[in-house]
Design an enzyme around this catalytic site. Sequence first.
Site, PDB file in Angstrom:
ATOM      1  N   LYS A 195      -1.806  -2.116  -8.261  1.00  0.00           N
ATOM      2  CA  LYS A 195      -1.414  -1.767  -6.896  1.00  0.00           C
ATOM      3  C   LYS A 195      -1.095  -3.279  -6.307  1.00  0.00           C
ATOM      4  CE  LYS A 195      -2.314   0.262  -2.296  1.00  0.00           C
ATOM      5  NZ  LYS A 195      -3.298   1.180  -1.856  1.00  0.00           N
ATOM      6  N   LYS A 248       1.997   0.759  -8.839  1.00  0.00           N
ATOM      7  CA  LYS A 248       2.463   0.954  -7.483  1.00  0.00           C
ATOM      8  C   LYS A 248       2.947  -0.196  -6.622  1.00  0.00           C
ATOM      9  CE  LYS A 248       0.626   2.776  -3.231  1.00  0.00           C
ATOM     10  NZ  LYS A 248      -0.402   2.951  -2.277  1.00  0.00           N
TER      11      LYS A 248
END
Length: 324
Positions: A195, A248
Site C-alpha cells: 500500500k 494499492k
Amino acid sequence: MSFPTHRPRRLRRNEALRGLVRETRLTTAGFIYPMFVCPGQKVKKEVSSMPGIFQQSADQIVDECREVESLGIPGVILFGLPEKKDARGASSTASDGVVQRAIEAIRKAKLNLLVITDVCLCEYTDHGHCGVIEDGEVANDATLDILARQAVSHARAGADIVAPSDMMDGRVGAIREALDEHKFENISILAYAAKYSSGFYGPFREAAESTPQFGDRRGYQMDPANAREALREVELDLEEGADMVMIKPALAYLDIIRRVRDEFDVPVGAYNVSGEYAMVKAAVQKGWLDEKRVVTEILTSIQRAGAEIVLTYHAKDAARWLKA
Ligand code: PBG
C-alpha cells in the site's frame, strides 16, 4: 516471414473474432464493491468528490447490498464512520460498532455476498492516523493488539474476510493468531500488502472522514518510487499468514501488480482507489471522456496486469455493462 503472409488485422475483423482471441475477459466475478457505513437510520449522503458513492446507515447499506448481489458482484468491503473518535480508536472494536452492526444486518438479510472489512484505525482515531500515537510517532507494536481485536470483532459479527490496511509491521501475524485463538481459523485475510503513500486517496478521506490531523502517512505507507520493496512486503505478509494480497492504488502501480502476480502463487487483488474514480467521474461530467469505454479499459488493464480481484467503486456500473 512477415507481411504479406502475416496480417494481425485478420483477427480483428469483427467482434466475434476479437472475442474469440481476447486474452483478458473482464469479469464481474472479480469485483468487490466498497461501501461506507455511518450511524443512524435512513441516512444516505453522497460523497461530493465521489458521485454515486454514499455514506449510509446500515439499513441503506443492506438495500444497496441487495442490488450488488443481484448484479452478480461477489462481495463488498465495508469502511466505518463511527459515532465517536478517540486517540486509540476504541469504537473500532466494539460489538455494537458501525461496521459490526452493518455486517450483522447484511447477514440477517441472508444475502449471497462475501463481506470483507477494512481493518484499520484511521477512521476511528481523532488524529486520523492508522495507529496509536506514542512520543509523536505512530507506534507500531502498540497498534497490533487493537487491530487484532478489531479483526476478531468483525469476524464475530459475521465477516468472511478481513483486510488490514494500516501498514503496521507484523499485523497480519497478530490478526491471524487472534482469529485462530477465537476459533475463527476459517476467516481469511486479504492483506493490503503493498500500500503506497498516495495522493489518490484524497476523496476517500472525505468519504471516511479520516484525514490525518498532523503529518502524513509516509512513515508507514510505501514510497511510490519503490517496486522491489513491494515484493518484500508481500513476502512478509504471506509468511505471516495472509491468504490473498493486494496492491494499492492500481493504475499508477500496474507494474507492481504484474511483478507480484509473476512472483507469487496466491490470489492477487488491486484497489482502484477513490482518486482514480474521481478523475474519471469529473472528466465524464465535463463531457471529456466516455465513461463506459474508459472504465472498461481501466478495469481490463488492472485484470490484464494480473489482479484477479479488483476493488472498485465502478463495480455496479461495470457489472451492468457486462450483463447487457
Ligand atoms: C485506510 C484506508 C484508506 C483507503 C483504504 N483504506 C485510506 C488511507 O490509507 O489514507 C483508501 C481507499 C481509496 O482511496 O479508495 N487506511
